[in-house]
Write a protein that holds these residues in place. Sequence first.
Motif, PDB file in Angstrom:
ATOM      1  N   PRO A 181      -3.372 122.887  -1.396  1.00 52.24           N
ATOM      2  CA  PRO A 181      -2.328 121.984  -1.899  1.00 52.24           C
ATOM      3  C   PRO A 181      -2.861 121.020  -2.949  1.00 52.24           C
ATOM      4  O   PRO A 181      -3.984 120.533  -2.857  1.00 52.24           O
ATOM      5  CB  PRO A 181      -1.875 121.240  -0.651  1.00 52.24           C
ATOM      6  CG  PRO A 181      -3.044 121.290   0.272  1.00 52.24           C
ATOM      7  CD  PRO A 181      -3.767 122.582  -0.024  1.00 52.24           C
ATOM      8  N   LYS A 237       0.420 124.604  -5.262  1.00 56.58           N
ATOM      9  CA  LYS A 237      -0.814 125.094  -4.647  1.00 56.58           C
ATOM     10  C   LYS A 237      -1.598 125.909  -5.664  1.00 56.58           C
ATOM     11  O   LYS A 237      -1.037 126.454  -6.600  1.00 56.58           O
ATOM     12  CB  LYS A 237      -0.488 125.957  -3.429  1.00 56.58           C
ATOM     13  CG  LYS A 237       0.223 125.158  -2.357  1.00 56.58           C
ATOM     14  CD  LYS A 237       0.537 125.988  -1.157  1.00 56.58           C
ATOM     15  CE  LYS A 237       1.362 125.113  -0.242  1.00 56.58           C
ATOM     16  NZ  LYS A 237       1.027 125.127   1.090  1.00 56.58           N
ATOM     17  N   PRO A 252      -4.205 129.264   0.003  1.00 50.54           N
ATOM     18  CA  PRO A 252      -3.735 128.367  -1.055  1.00 50.54           C
ATOM     19  C   PRO A 252      -4.121 126.928  -0.729  1.00 50.54           C
ATOM     20  O   PRO A 252      -4.102 126.519   0.427  1.00 50.54           O
ATOM     21  CB  PRO A 252      -2.210 128.531  -1.028  1.00 50.54           C
ATOM     22  CG  PRO A 252      -1.961 129.791  -0.273  1.00 50.54           C
ATOM     23  CD  PRO A 252      -3.117 129.968   0.668  1.00 50.54           C
TER      24      PRO A 252
END
Length: 138
Positions: free
Chosen positions: A70, A10, A68
Amino acid sequence: MSENFVDLGKVTAPSGVLVLGMAGWIDHWPELGRPLSVRAKEAAASGGGHLRDGWCEAVVVPAAADRPLPVRATTSPSPFDEEPTIATLEMGLGLPWPGNANRTAPVRLGDLPVDRCGMVIGDAVGLDTWTGDEGEAG
């Protein structure tokens, strides 16, 4: 030749602008005038785009600043040694789809030439302080 998906981890973009850039040239943007973050914010304000100045290139997109994001890649065997190599990167940007978007297909954001030094993915403002190969700040 088959493709495999690999989770790479991430990344965060606290400025709300995500950059995929050529690592070998990412610290040279200030030498060409305005910093990468300024150029990237302008491009992201209009939906994102491809930046190029001399040998420096990057793809920039708006992204969620509060979570975050991915990152995964598709891989395919190298034509040289059959080892897996990255073919494409896929990233979740954490933003809602536009109402008229085709949600069944990925959105192509851009491409970059292969850089022997690799690629870097990160926050536009954070990359302004990237340290080059010789350890000197850009």
